[in-house]
Design a protein around this motif. Sequence first.
Motif, PDB file in Angstrom:
ATOM      1  N   THR B  68     -15.930 -15.717 -51.678  1.00  0.00           N
ATOM      2  CA  THR B  68     -16.078 -14.330 -51.252  1.00  0.00           C
ATOM      3  C   THR B  68     -14.726 -13.721 -50.914  1.00  0.00           C
ATOM      4  OG1 THR B  68     -18.227 -14.887 -50.317  1.00  0.00           O
ATOM      5  CG2 THR B  68     -17.247 -12.839 -49.582  1.00  0.00           C
ATOM      6  N   LYS B  69     -13.879 -14.502 -50.202  1.00  0.00           N
ATOM      7  CA  LYS B  69     -12.560 -14.005 -49.812  1.00  0.00           C
ATOM      8  C   LYS B  69     -11.679 -13.757 -51.032  1.00  0.00           C
ATOM      9  CE  LYS B  69     -12.093 -15.542 -45.112  1.00  0.00           C
ATOM     10  NZ  LYS B  69     -12.301 -16.886 -44.573  1.00  0.00           N
ATOM     11  N   ILE B  70     -11.826 -14.644 -52.039  1.00  0.00           N
ATOM     12  CA  ILE B  70     -11.025 -14.486 -53.250  1.00  0.00           C
ATOM     13  C   ILE B  70     -11.463 -13.237 -54.020  1.00  0.00           C
ATOM     14  CG2 ILE B  70     -10.426 -15.557 -55.466  1.00  0.00           C
ATOM     15  CD1 ILE B  70     -10.925 -18.287 -54.084  1.00  0.00           C
ATOM     16  N   SER B  72     -13.018 -10.464 -52.868  1.00  0.00           N
ATOM     17  CA  SER B  72     -12.977  -9.177 -52.176  1.00  0.00           C
ATOM     18  C   SER B  72     -11.927  -8.188 -52.689  1.00  0.00           C
ATOM     19  CB  SER B  72     -12.802  -9.390 -50.673  1.00  0.00           C
ATOM     20  OG  SER B  72     -14.010  -9.842 -50.141  1.00  0.00           O
ATOM     21  N   PRO B  73     -10.646  -8.608 -52.850  1.00  0.00           N
ATOM     22  CA  PRO B  73      -9.658  -7.633 -53.310  1.00  0.00           C
ATOM     23  C   PRO B  73      -9.998  -7.051 -54.680  1.00  0.00           C
ATOM     24  CG  PRO B  73      -8.613  -9.739 -52.752  1.00  0.00           C
ATOM     25  CD  PRO B  73     -10.075  -9.928 -52.619  1.00  0.00           C
ATOM     26  N   MET B  74     -10.536  -7.911 -55.573  1.00  0.00           N
ATOM     27  CA  MET B  74     -10.910  -7.445 -56.903  1.00  0.00           C
ATOM     28  C   MET B  74     -12.020  -6.405 -56.812  1.00  0.00           C
ATOM     29  SD  MET B  74     -11.471 -10.157 -59.928  1.00  0.00           S
ATOM     30  CE  MET B  74     -11.310 -11.623 -58.954  1.00  0.00           C
ATOM     31  N   LEU B  75     -12.992  -6.694 -55.958  1.00  0.00           N
ATOM     32  CA  LEU B  75     -14.151  -5.811 -55.861  1.00  0.00           C
ATOM     33  C   LEU B  75     -13.813  -4.474 -55.216  1.00  0.00           C
ATOM     34  CD1 LEU B  75     -16.801  -8.473 -54.926  1.00  0.00           C
ATOM     35  CD2 LEU B  75     -16.754  -7.099 -57.001  1.00  0.00           C
ATOM     36  N   SER B  76     -12.798  -4.480 -54.315  1.00  0.00           N
ATOM     37  CA  SER B  76     -12.452  -3.214 -53.676  1.00  0.00           C
ATOM     38  C   SER B  76     -11.830  -2.254 -54.685  1.00  0.00           C
ATOM     39  CB  SER B  76     -11.520  -3.443 -52.491  1.00  0.00           C
ATOM     40  OG  SER B  76     -10.241  -3.796 -52.948  1.00  0.00           O
ATOM     41  N   LYS B  77     -11.321  -2.793 -55.797  1.00  0.00           N
ATOM     42  CA  LYS B  77     -10.788  -1.924 -56.857  1.00  0.00           C
ATOM     43  C   LYS B  77     -11.926  -1.309 -57.673  1.00  0.00           C
ATOM     44  CE  LYS B  77      -6.138  -3.539 -57.417  1.00  0.00           C
ATOM     45  NZ  LYS B  77      -6.159  -4.762 -56.547  1.00  0.00           N
ATOM     46  N   ILE B  78     -13.033  -2.055 -57.790  1.00  0.00           N
ATOM     47  CA  ILE B  78     -14.172  -1.555 -58.576  1.00  0.00           C
ATOM     48  C   ILE B  78     -14.970  -0.533 -57.770  1.00  0.00           C
ATOM     49  CG2 ILE B  78     -16.343  -2.210 -59.680  1.00  0.00           C
ATOM     50  CD1 ILE B  78     -15.064  -4.938 -60.264  1.00  0.00           C
ATOM     51  N   PHE B  79     -15.258  -0.887 -56.507  1.00  0.00           N
ATOM     52  CA  PHE B  79     -16.053   0.011 -55.673  1.00  0.00           C
ATOM     53  C   PHE B  79     -15.112   0.923 -54.911  1.00  0.00           C
ATOM     54  CE2 PHE B  79     -18.723  -3.577 -56.536  1.00  0.00           C
ATOM     55  CZ  PHE B  79     -19.952  -2.997 -56.784  1.00  0.00           C
ATOM     56  N   ARG B  80     -14.829   2.071 -55.484  1.00  0.00           N
ATOM     57  CA  ARG B  80     -13.865   2.974 -54.856  1.00  0.00           C
ATOM     58  C   ARG B  80     -14.570   3.852 -53.819  1.00  0.00           C
ATOM     59  NH1 ARG B  80     -12.296   2.930 -60.232  1.00  0.00           N
ATOM     60  NH2 ARG B  80     -13.502   4.810 -60.646  1.00  0.00           N
ATOM     61  N   MET B  94     -20.261 -11.324 -51.192  1.00  0.00           N
ATOM     62  CA  MET B  94     -21.141 -12.481 -51.000  1.00  0.00           C
ATOM     63  C   MET B  94     -22.211 -12.533 -52.082  1.00  0.00           C
ATOM     64  SD  MET B  94     -21.435 -12.245 -46.886  1.00  0.00           S
ATOM     65  CE  MET B  94     -22.830 -13.315 -46.591  1.00  0.00           C
ATOM     66  N   ASN B  95     -22.748 -11.363 -52.426  1.00  0.00           N
ATOM     67  CA  ASN B  95     -23.761 -11.270 -53.482  1.00  0.00           C
ATOM     68  C   ASN B  95     -23.191 -11.758 -54.819  1.00  0.00           C
ATOM     69  OD1 ASN B  95     -24.562  -8.833 -55.734  1.00  0.00           O
ATOM     70  ND2 ASN B  95     -26.231 -10.076 -54.938  1.00  0.00           N
ATOM     71  N   VAL B  96     -21.973 -11.298 -55.139  1.00  0.00           N
ATOM     72  CA  VAL B  96     -21.368 -11.695 -56.415  1.00  0.00           C
ATOM     73  C   VAL B  96     -21.059 -13.191 -56.434  1.00  0.00           C
ATOM     74  CG1 VAL B  96     -19.377 -11.367 -57.931  1.00  0.00           C
ATOM     75  CG2 VAL B  96     -20.453  -9.398 -56.873  1.00  0.00           C
ATOM     76  N   SER B  97     -20.550 -13.729 -55.317  1.00  0.00           N
ATOM     77  CA  SER B  97     -20.258 -15.174 -55.335  1.00  0.00           C
ATOM     78  C   SER B  97     -21.526 -15.993 -55.477  1.00  0.00           C
ATOM     79  CB  SER B  97     -19.478 -15.650 -54.106  1.00  0.00           C
ATOM     80  OG  SER B  97     -19.176 -14.640 -53.231  1.00  0.00           O
ATOM     81  N   ALA B  98     -22.604 -15.561 -54.820  1.00  0.00           N
ATOM     82  CA  ALA B  98     -23.873 -16.289 -54.951  1.00  0.00           C
ATOM     83  C   ALA B  98     -24.343 -16.264 -56.407  1.00  0.00           C
ATOM     84  CB  ALA B  98     -24.926 -15.689 -54.036  1.00  0.00           C
ATOM     85  N   ASN B  99     -24.187 -15.111 -57.063  1.00  0.00           N
ATOM     86  CA  ASN B  99     -24.559 -15.021 -58.471  1.00  0.00           C
ATOM     87  C   ASN B  99     -23.724 -15.944 -59.345  1.00  0.00           C
ATOM     88  OD1 ASN B  99     -26.739 -13.278 -58.823  1.00  0.00           O
ATOM     89  ND2 ASN B  99     -25.451 -11.497 -58.438  1.00  0.00           N
TER      90      ASN B  99
END
Lengths: 172, 194
Positions: B68-70, B72-80, B94-99
């Motif tokens: 999840t920590k890894i 997060s930075p990537m996802l903050s670029k997608i979800f603006r 957390m949802n993406v890592s579980a997937n």
Amino acid sequence: MKISSFLVPLIILGVLGWGLWKKTDIFSAFCEGAADSLKLALGLLPTLCFLMLGIGMFRASGAAEALCAALAPVCEKIGLPPECLPLALLRPVSGSGALGVLGEILEGSGPDSFAGRVASVMMGSTETTFYTVAVYFGAAKIKGSRRAVIAALAGDLAAVLLSPLAVRLIIG
Amino acid sequence: MIGYLLFFMIFASAVFSIITENVTSLCDAAVASGQNAVELCLSIAGAMAVWGGVMRVAEVSGLTEKLTKILSPMLSKIFRGIDKNSYTLQKIAMNVSANLLGLGNAATPLGISAMKSLAEEEKTNLATKNMTLLMVLNSCSVQIIPTTVAALRQAAGSRSPMEILPCVLIVSLCSLAIAMAAAEILYIGGRREN
């Protein structure tokens, strides 16, 4: 290709090793997870019974073959094995239905045939789109899912078209 | 809906087999279908159980948190337009890592709660671009190991059940990119831009 054979044992080793290092009770954690998954798998069974009745009869009557033959020209144009078309159509609507169709394709054409590989890749790289939209937007009470459905279906279509291509290029 | 579809399939099979005088094999198929369903279910149940066990260890030992920590930075670029330190982004991660790890059971409740906090943060119950993106991240099935499919291939006697792995990963990433691009396009000039 051999990398993928190493990957699974490596992940298992890595996860269990990490768990021990972090002083987790890996035995009870494993058993809990396995129990949940077993419940999930058994929960599929009633649906699968009805689905396999329909799919099995459809195939045995020769209707499936006739449908594939009729659709073959369309499939040829996009490079899709005709056996995989029912899977592509059913996948976004019903997860267990798609599982049943995949099982039939793997039995019928063989898991290492082109159709079997394409069907496997298709199944692995898509989700039950309509169910996902319904669950996520329904539970969070979000309205106006039209664009989400279109975007997700665009992804599904891409997966269907790319699966035969990827199998040809990577597995050969 | 699925009831109608199955009835139609069985009806079509009956008509078709009468025309082609193939009724015996239809009867055989009907009788054998229950057994096939149980076999199919059992052939994936074992593999699902083992994988579910391994992934529960990953969950309990904090490995999913690391992932999840890894992510997060990537996802903050997608979800603006979302507060970077908010719970929302953390829930999405957390949802993406579980997937990714194939923890379907854990991914769904996490995803729903991420969707709820997105709705709260964006103060609307109409689907926004970020909500659509989260949906698409879940509907494209990006996972490291497609266990169910591999188990089915194994059961069908495949020489190499895992050989599809790189194909699955590439195809799901490509289809995710296309679905995300579609979401971006659909929300150009649309309601509630972020």
